[in-house]
Design a protein around this motif. Structure first.
Motif, PDB file in Angstrom:
ATOM      1  N   UNK A 199      10.520   1.447  -3.500  1.00 32.07           N
ATOM      2  CA  UNK A 199      11.182   0.476  -2.615  1.00 32.07           C
ATOM      3  C   UNK A 199      11.920   1.184  -1.496  1.00 32.07           C
ATOM      4  N   UNK A 200      12.698   2.207  -1.867  1.00 28.35           N
ATOM      5  CA  UNK A 200      13.496   2.904  -0.862  1.00 28.35           C
ATOM      6  C   UNK A 200      12.638   3.804   0.015  1.00 28.35           C
ATOM      7  N   UNK A 201      11.544   4.334  -0.545  1.00 29.95           N
ATOM      8  CA  UNK A 201      10.621   5.115   0.272  1.00 29.95           C
ATOM      9  C   UNK A 201      10.013   4.275   1.373  1.00 29.95           C
ATOM     10  N   UNK A 202       9.609   3.048   1.025  1.00 28.68           N
ATOM     11  CA  UNK A 202       9.099   2.129   2.042  1.00 28.68           C
ATOM     12  C   UNK A 202      10.179   1.807   3.073  1.00 28.68           C
ATOM     13  N   UNK A 203      11.405   1.563   2.588  1.00 32.82           N
ATOM     14  CA  UNK A 203      12.499   1.232   3.504  1.00 32.82           C
ATOM     15  C   UNK A 203      12.741   2.352   4.501  1.00 32.82           C
ATOM     16  N   UNK A 210       0.828  -1.207   0.000  1.00 33.10           N
ATOM     17  CA  UNK A 210       0.000   0.000   0.000  1.00 33.10           C
ATOM     18  C   UNK A 210       0.865   1.261   0.000  1.00 33.10           C
ATOM     19  N   UNK A 211       1.921   1.263   0.804  1.00 29.74           N
ATOM     20  CA  UNK A 211       2.821   2.416   0.844  1.00 29.74           C
ATOM     21  C   UNK A 211       3.501   2.610  -0.502  1.00 29.74           C
ATOM     22  N   UNK A 212       3.939   1.506  -1.119  1.00 31.30           N
ATOM     23  CA  UNK A 212       4.599   1.608  -2.412  1.00 31.30           C
ATOM     24  C   UNK A 212       3.651   2.150  -3.479  1.00 31.30           C
ATOM     25  N   UNK A 213       2.402   1.735  -3.433  1.00 32.94           N
ATOM     26  CA  UNK A 213       1.419   2.239  -4.399  1.00 32.94           C
ATOM     27  C   UNK A 213       1.202   3.742  -4.220  1.00 32.94           C
ATOM     28  N   UNK A 214       1.118   4.198  -2.970  1.00 33.71           N
ATOM     29  CA  UNK A 214       0.954   5.621  -2.700  1.00 33.71           C
ATOM     30  C   UNK A 214       2.169   6.415  -3.150  1.00 33.71           C
ATOM     31  N   UNK A 215       3.353   5.885  -2.890  1.00 36.42           N
ATOM     32  CA  UNK A 215       4.577   6.562  -3.299  1.00 36.42           C
ATOM     33  C   UNK A 215       4.704   6.585  -4.820  1.00 36.42           C
ATOM     34  N   UNK A 216       4.270   5.500  -5.459  1.00 35.72           N
ATOM     35  CA  UNK A 216       4.307   5.438  -6.920  1.00 35.72           C
ATOM     36  C   UNK A 216       3.377   6.500  -7.510  1.00 35.72           C
ATOM     37  N   UNK A 217       2.184   6.624  -6.925  1.00 37.01           N
ATOM     38  CA  UNK A 217       1.225   7.626  -7.405  1.00 37.01           C
ATOM     39  C   UNK A 217       1.780   9.038  -7.220  1.00 37.01           C
ATOM     40  N   UNK A 218       2.398   9.279  -6.066  1.00 37.37           N
ATOM     41  CA  UNK A 218       2.976  10.601  -5.806  1.00 37.37           C
ATOM     42  C   UNK A 218       4.102  10.914  -6.789  1.00 37.37           C
ATOM     43  N   UNK A 277      19.003   5.943   6.913  1.00 36.30           N
ATOM     44  CA  UNK A 277      19.800   6.964   6.234  1.00 36.30           C
ATOM     45  C   UNK A 277      20.137   6.540   4.806  1.00 36.30           C
ATOM     46  N   UNK A 278      20.430   5.265   4.618  1.00 34.92           N
ATOM     47  CA  UNK A 278      20.701   4.777   3.266  1.00 34.92           C
ATOM     48  C   UNK A 278      19.469   4.938   2.382  1.00 34.92           C
ATOM     49  N   UNK A 279      18.311   4.605   2.924  1.00 31.10           N
ATOM     50  CA  UNK A 279      17.074   4.668   2.140  1.00 31.10           C
ATOM     51  C   UNK A 279      16.744   6.093   1.717  1.00 31.10           C
ATOM     52  N   UNK A 280      16.876   7.060   2.635  1.00 28.53           N
ATOM     53  CA  UNK A 280      16.532   8.443   2.282  1.00 28.53           C
ATOM     54  C   UNK A 280      17.547   9.014   1.304  1.00 28.53           C
ATOM     55  N   UNK A 281      18.808   8.588   1.403  1.00 29.31           N
ATOM     56  CA  UNK A 281      19.817   9.028   0.435  1.00 29.31           C
ATOM     57  C   UNK A 281      19.482   8.498  -0.958  1.00 29.31           C
ATOM     58  N   UNK A 282      19.037   7.247  -1.023  1.00 29.25           N
ATOM     59  CA  UNK A 282      18.669   6.665  -2.319  1.00 29.25           C
ATOM     60  C   UNK A 282      17.419   7.329  -2.882  1.00 29.25           C
TER      61      UNK A 282
END
Length: 321
Positions: free
Chosen positions: A97-101, A72-80, A207-212
């Motif tokens: 993927x990284x947004x969810x992470x 669900x989070x990935x779908x929302x991030x994809x839409x955004x 930190x890795x995820x937000x950098x990506x």
């Protein structure tokens, strides 16, 4: 998209079954057992909980919940991202993927850190071994522990469904070693040091995820490289210095303090005792985990060299394998 489909299917099926058991009279006889999947079990009169076979139910529900929320989070991030940023499909998928992470690891690190300061132990290595083995623990720590375990099992499933990367087998080995450490430390009363390690690992990964995310969204280079620098700092500090300090204390000094120590039930019967074999197995697994992180540190150094050469931060893993 195939991964999102399976995640949603598994998570949705779990909630459907639980709802049927709770609200359809024909399944009323299973309602009591369904509580195993929703609440912490084995809570005693002192408000503490211990390990038992019913804990696998909470791990299973954590696994399903994580998969559903992740999709669900990935779908929302994809839409955004698709609406606000003109990105190629692969970059969109990587961003989700990284947004969810970032959301997951940031949340678990924050909660784990908050929970740590409500416990009788902290970052001091000696406090981790007081009153060992820790058979009876705070139910919140237990729920946190089992939720993390469910996450790592989901990672093993996901890595076989997503597009394969060049470090597939390193990641797979890492996930199996992590699962073994989480469950082994939970079963043998090493939850204090396990709690600390979980915080360290998740904090660094956030930190890795937000950098990506910054990289995939084509944010200004100075922002991406600054986030990556923060990631490198936290990686080296927590995954190598603090991690090895805590582990070496546990491997070198703790055994002499733990020999013959046991936890007892209300009747005075020993329910869990220190095992030299279990301690050595945990030591081997922690060393194996450190070896994997050292391999990844070398990959990080290669990215640092790219930044120094003016090429900017980039993931050295192949997206084409």
């Amino acid at each position: 998209m195939k991964l999102l489909y399976y995640q949603t299917l598994i998570g949705g099926l779990f909630f459907f079954i639980i709802a049927c058991v709770h609200y359809i009279p024909a399944f009323a006889e299973y309602k009591e057992k369904s509580e195993w999947f929703l609440n912490v079990q084995y809570i005693n009169a002192d408000g503490l909980s211990h390990a038992g076979y019913r804990d696998f139910a909470l791990v299973a529900s954590s696994f399903a919940v994580i998969l559903l929320v992740r999709s669900l989070v990935q779908l929302l991030l994809f839409a955004y991202a698709s609406h606000r940023h003109n990105l190629p499909l692969k970059s969109l998928i990587r961003f989700t993927e990284q947004g969810w992470s970032f959301i997951y690891y940031g949340s678990t690190a924050f909660y784990g850190w908050k929970l740590l300061y409500q416990q009788p132990y902290g970052w001091d290595a000696a406090s981790l071994w007081v009153d060992f083995p820790h058979y009876y623990i705070d139910p919140r720590v237990k729920q946190y522990y089992l939720f993390i375990f469910g996450h790592w099992i989901s990672q093993i499933a996901i890595i076989h469904l997503e597009e394969r990367r060049s470090d597939h087998y390193q990641m797979l080995t890492h996930h199996f070693v992590t699962c073994a450490l989480v469950w082994g430390s939970y079963s043998y009363g090493y939850t204090r040091i396990g709690h600390l390690v979980m915080i360290m690992m998740d904090f660094v990964d956030s930190w890795l995820a937000i950098a990506k995310c910054s990289k995939y969204l084509n944010m200004p280079k100075v922002l991406t490289d600054s986030l990556f620098a923060a990631f490198i700092f936290t990686w080296i500090l927590f995954r190598h210095f603090v991690y090895m300090y805590e582990m070496l204390y546990g491997m070198i000094y703790a055994p002499a303090l733990l020999e013959g120590k046991c936890a007892y039930d209300a009747a005075g019967k020993a329910v869990l005792c220190y095992s030299q074999t279990a301690h050595r197995v945990c030591a081997v697994l922690t060393i194996a985990l450190q070896i994997i992180t050292l391999i990844w540190l070398w990959m990080i150094i290669k990215v640092v060299l790219r930044v120094v050469n003016g090429q900017g931060a980039a993931d050295t893993r192949s997206d084409e394998e």
